[in-house]
Design an enzyme around this catalytic site. Structure first.
Site, mmCIF file in Angstrom:
data_model
loop_
_atom_site.group_PDB
_atom_site.id
_atom_site.type_symbol
_atom_site.label_atom_id
_atom_site.label_comp_id
_atom_site.label_asym_id
_atom_site.label_seq_id
_atom_site.Cartn_x
_atom_site.Cartn_y
_atom_site.Cartn_z
ATOM 1 N N CYS A 207 -4.716 45.886 -22.129
ATOM 2 C CA CYS A 207 -5.708 44.910 -22.600
ATOM 3 C C CYS A 207 -5.105 43.513 -22.654
ATOM 4 C CB CYS A 207 -6.246 45.307 -23.967
ATOM 5 S SG CYS A 207 -7.293 46.777 -23.920
ATOM 6 N N GLU B 35 -11.289 46.978 -26.679
ATOM 7 C CA GLU B 35 -11.168 45.565 -26.281
ATOM 8 C C GLU B 35 -11.658 45.352 -24.856
ATOM 9 O OE1 GLU B 35 -8.822 47.475 -27.653
ATOM 10 O OE2 GLU B 35 -7.291 46.294 -28.687
ATOM 11 N N CYS C 169 -10.260 51.202 -23.519
ATOM 12 C CA CYS C 169 -10.039 50.696 -24.870
ATOM 13 C C CYS C 169 -11.261 49.896 -25.328
ATOM 14 C CB CYS C 169 -8.832 49.768 -24.920
ATOM 15 S SG CYS C 169 -7.287 50.536 -24.448
ATOM 16 N N CYS D 6 -3.522 46.810 -26.709
ATOM 17 C CA CYS D 6 -2.438 47.494 -25.997
ATOM 18 C C CYS D 6 -1.976 46.646 -24.814
ATOM 19 C CB CYS D 6 -2.916 48.868 -25.511
ATOM 20 S SG CYS D 6 -3.955 48.805 -24.040
HETATM 21 ZN ZN LIG Z 1 -6.106 48.499 -24.732
#
Ligand SMILES: [Zn+2]
Length: 146
Positions: A102, A68, A66, A99
């Site tokens: 994260c 992040e 991701c 998410c």
């Molecule tokens: Zn994530």
């Protein structure tokens, strides 16, 4: 006022700055027959006043990451680890929340991660804290006891 690279900015100015930095790294592209990425961008402001960015990567065999977490790894690579604010920009220009994976990594990073602010409304500068996103987080006692 918030310190950023030696200058002081208002709360709204820093949210705008983080949003702009996240947009600047967005660059959707197909990298190989297995990997595409860049459609989501994230920018992190640390307590030291540094900004780190990252983009998402979608790869076969669940090897992607991701935006992040990419930004977090960039931050750690550069010797920083305490997050103040995060802005994540989706492919449509809207901001989004991290998410579950994260959120978990952010919580594990620092005892004060519950106070990390996530922008959820860029037009009205509305944000939520990690405490609001992760109530009753499982690891709190380990920070208290160490
Ligand atoms: Zn994530």
């Amino acid at each position: 006022m918030i310190r950023y690279e030696g200058d002081f900015m208002s709360e709204n100015e820093i949210w705008n700055k983080l949003y702009k930095r996240a947009c600047e790294v967005q660059n959707y592209r197909v990298i190989s027959p297995f990997i595409e990425g860049g459609q989501v961008g994230a920018a992190i402001l640390t307590k030291k006043g540094n900004i780190y960015t990252g983009v998402c990567l979608d790869a076969a065999s669940t090897l992607g990451i991701c935006a992040e977490r990419n930004a977090i790894f960039n931050m750690i690579t550069n010797g920083d680890s305490q997050i103040e604010k995060i802005v994540c920009v989706m492919s449509n220009g809207e901001v989004g929340t991290p998410c579950g994976a994260c959120r978990e990594l952010i919580m594990q990073l620092d005892k004060d991660s519950k106070d990390v602010q996530i922008l959820i409304d860029k037009d009205n500068y509305k944000s939520v804290t990690m405490q609001e996103l992760m109530p009753n987080w499982w690891g709190t006692s380990r920070f208290i006891n160490n």
